[in-house]
Design an enzyme around this catalytic site. Structure first.
Site, PDB file in Angstrom:
ATOM      1  N   TYR A  12       0.853  -1.180   0.000  1.00 37.27           N
ATOM      2  CA  TYR A  12       0.000   0.000   0.000  1.00 37.27           C
ATOM      3  C   TYR A  12       0.893   1.235   0.000  1.00 37.27           C
ATOM      4  O   TYR A  12       1.851   1.310   0.770  1.00 37.27           O
ATOM      5  CB  TYR A  12      -0.897   0.011   1.241  1.00 37.27           C
ATOM      6  CG  TYR A  12      -1.770   1.246   1.371  1.00 37.27           C
ATOM      7  CD1 TYR A  12      -2.834   1.457   0.500  1.00 37.27           C
ATOM      8  CD2 TYR A  12      -1.533   2.181   2.366  1.00 37.27           C
ATOM      9  CE1 TYR A  12      -3.642   2.588   0.618  1.00 37.27           C
ATOM     10  CE2 TYR A  12      -2.334   3.310   2.497  1.00 37.27           C
ATOM     11  CZ  TYR A  12      -3.388   3.511   1.622  1.00 37.27           C
ATOM     12  OH  TYR A  12      -4.187   4.628   1.742  1.00 37.27           O
ATOM     13  N   ASP A  67       9.406   2.877  -0.414  1.00 31.63           N
ATOM     14  CA  ASP A  67       8.366   3.521   0.389  1.00 31.63           C
ATOM     15  C   ASP A  67       8.593   3.120   1.846  1.00 31.63           C
ATOM     16  O   ASP A  67       8.201   2.051   2.287  1.00 31.63           O
ATOM     17  CB  ASP A  67       6.979   3.098  -0.102  1.00 31.63           C
ATOM     18  CG  ASP A  67       5.871   3.782   0.687  1.00 31.63           C
ATOM     19  OD1 ASP A  67       6.189   4.533   1.635  1.00 31.63           O
ATOM     20  OD2 ASP A  67       4.692   3.553   0.359  1.00 31.63           O
ATOM     21  N   LYS A 118       4.560   8.751   8.875  1.00 34.94           N
ATOM     22  CA  LYS A 118       4.337   8.104  10.174  1.00 34.94           C
ATOM     23  C   LYS A 118       5.327   8.543  11.258  1.00 34.94           C
ATOM     24  O   LYS A 118       5.173   9.644  11.787  1.00 34.94           O
ATOM     25  CB  LYS A 118       4.268   6.592   9.975  1.00 34.94           C
ATOM     26  CG  LYS A 118       3.087   6.232   9.045  1.00 34.94           C
ATOM     27  CD  LYS A 118       2.623   4.799   9.104  1.00 34.94           C
ATOM     28  CE  LYS A 118       1.277   4.657   8.407  1.00 34.94           C
ATOM     29  NZ  LYS A 118       1.305   4.104   7.068  1.00 34.94           N
TER      30      LYS A 118
END
Ligand SMILES: *Cc1c(COP(=O)(O)O)cnc(C)c1O
Length: 426
Positions: free
Chosen positions: A143, A238, A266
């Protein structure tokens, strides 16, 4: 007696689609009513009923030093007192950019954005602008946020063309994304042999954390680096989840892989909306205002988000920080596995740094297909039973879990003891 979580959820359903602002929060995967949280402190969160839970979600990763760490709270308060935003450069942005470039040697330049979605979307546009190519490659089960070109699944017919995995994504856009199997180095070789000259970028989660947790085969990561270099494609790691989560140098340090571009989010925002993309100077210099690839953001580098990020990144640099985190995650996964196996429950678990995966299966999955074949109903039963015991796991069998430095060995042992009780009555 009315349950306050239920009350709040019922009211939310009337004004927010599905009652939530991000789908996984709705508990659709596990069933039941989502908890509404009032507050957090350290390793714990309290729901609308005032019930305490040991938190293994940590806001989906950012809360690596625990909730409301006094140094992070103070940094944000101090920043707030000086102004919430200017839409002009601030010294904090320079400070965090320098720090990111120092901690991750693959970053020669970095640009701040506000979410992981923005970071990956921008990195892909940049890779396309740099190479002058259109096609991108991603992997099933990874994702990278919700931009059009990344909400794509493998096409049924032609290997090359992906299909939308969401309504609203034009088929023409999805067709520019090729979706391959995670950990399949041979599939990657074949794809590059066939249309390597078309590939602008390959984007990958160096540890997949959005299909439960799937660890990378070293040969897969090596193939990625080799093929991207050979064909002039941009390798985008990523690290929105893995950055400062699996170690101070992220997954790139853990697995010794050199990306061309990196996306972060994050942990680097410490719980506030800060994210970034960066990498090779020659690529980053294609960005406006230096180059012709446009990218911008009113709230980019927001002073509060930068302050929370800086305070968090200072704490994770403390000696022994990651060793402690690894110890906790390892103890948790081993303890849960022993408890399950003792009672004959097919279960295994693993961790990388401060993230972990739990699987109702006899073997650790290495691909999306294998994750999908784990026993989802058993996970859902386990999730609700643990919730009863005051343990908050991710409300889906397809998400990774997270420990924080605020968890203690006693917290981990209490969680294992709760699981032991659950498995006894399995
Ligand atoms: C969470 C995540 C994103 C998206 O970040 P948002 O801040 O939710 O937009 C992108 N990539 C990975 C690997 C993620 O885990």
């Amino acid at each position: 007696m009315t349950n306050h979580n239920q009350q709040l959820f019922d009211a939310s359903l009337k004004v927010i689609p599905g009652g939530v602002n991000s789908p996984v929060r709705a508990f659709r995967s596990v069933g039941g009513t989502p908890l509404f949280f009032q507050r957090g402190q350290g390793a714990y969160v309290w729901d609308a009923e005032g019930k305490r839970y040991t938190d293994y979600v940590g806001s989906w990763g950012p809360m690596i030093v625990g909730h409301c760490h006094p140094e992070v709270v103070k940094a944000v308060q101090d920043a707030a007192a000086k102004g919430l935003g200017f839409g002009a450069p601030t010294e904090g942005e320079l400070e965090i950019a320098e720090l990111l470039c120092k901690l991750l040697p693959s970053l020669e330049m970095v640009r701040l954005v506000s979410s992981g979605t923005e970071a990956t979307m921008s990195a892909i546009r940049l890779a396309r602008g740099f190479t002058g190519r259109s096609r991108i490659v991603k992997f099933e089960g990874c994702y990278h946020g919700h931009s059009d070109g990344l909400l794509v699944k493998a096409g049924s017919g032609a290997l090359t063309f992906g299909q939308p995995s969401s309504s609203g994504v034009p088929a023409e856009i999805a067709a520019l994304t090729t979706v391959l199997d995670y950990n399949d180095a041979e599939g990657l070789e074949r794809a590059f042999a066939e249309f390597g000259h078309e590939i602008a970028a390959v984007i990958v989660e160096p540890v997949a954390g959005n299909m439960n947790l799937v660890a990378p085969h070293p040969a897969f990561l090596q193939a990625l680096r080799k093929l991207c270099t050979q064909h002039g494609s941009v390798l985008i790691l990523d690290e929105v989840m893995t950055g400062f989560r699996v170690g101070l140098q992220g997954a790139q340090g853990h697995y010794h892989i050199q990306p061309d571009l990196v996306t972060l989010g994050k942990v680097m925002g410490g719980g506030l909306p800060a994210a970034a993309f960066g990498g090779r100077r020659d690529i980053m210099q294609c960005l406006a205002p230096l180059g012709s690839v446009y990218q911008a953001g009113t709230l980019s580098g927001n002073p509060l988000a930068v302050a929370a990020g800086l305070a968090t990144l200072k704490l994770v640099q403390a000696p022994g920080f990651y060793e402690h985190l690894i110890e906790l995650a390892t103890e948790l996964t081993i303890g849960l596995t022993i408890a399950a196996r003792k009672h004959g429950v097919p279960f295994c678990a693993q961790s990388v740094g401060g993230m972990f995966g739990l699987y109702f299966s006899n073997n650790l999955p290495t691909s999306y297909q294998e994750v999908m074949s784990c026993d989802k109903l058993s996970f859902n039963r386990f999730f609700h039973a643990m919730l009863e015991h005051g343990v908050y796991l991710a409300p889906s069998a397809y998400e990774a879990g997270f420990v924080s430095a605020a968890h203690t060995v006693a917290d981990i042992e209490a969680t294992i003891a709760a699981a032991d009780k659950v498995f006894t009555n399995w």
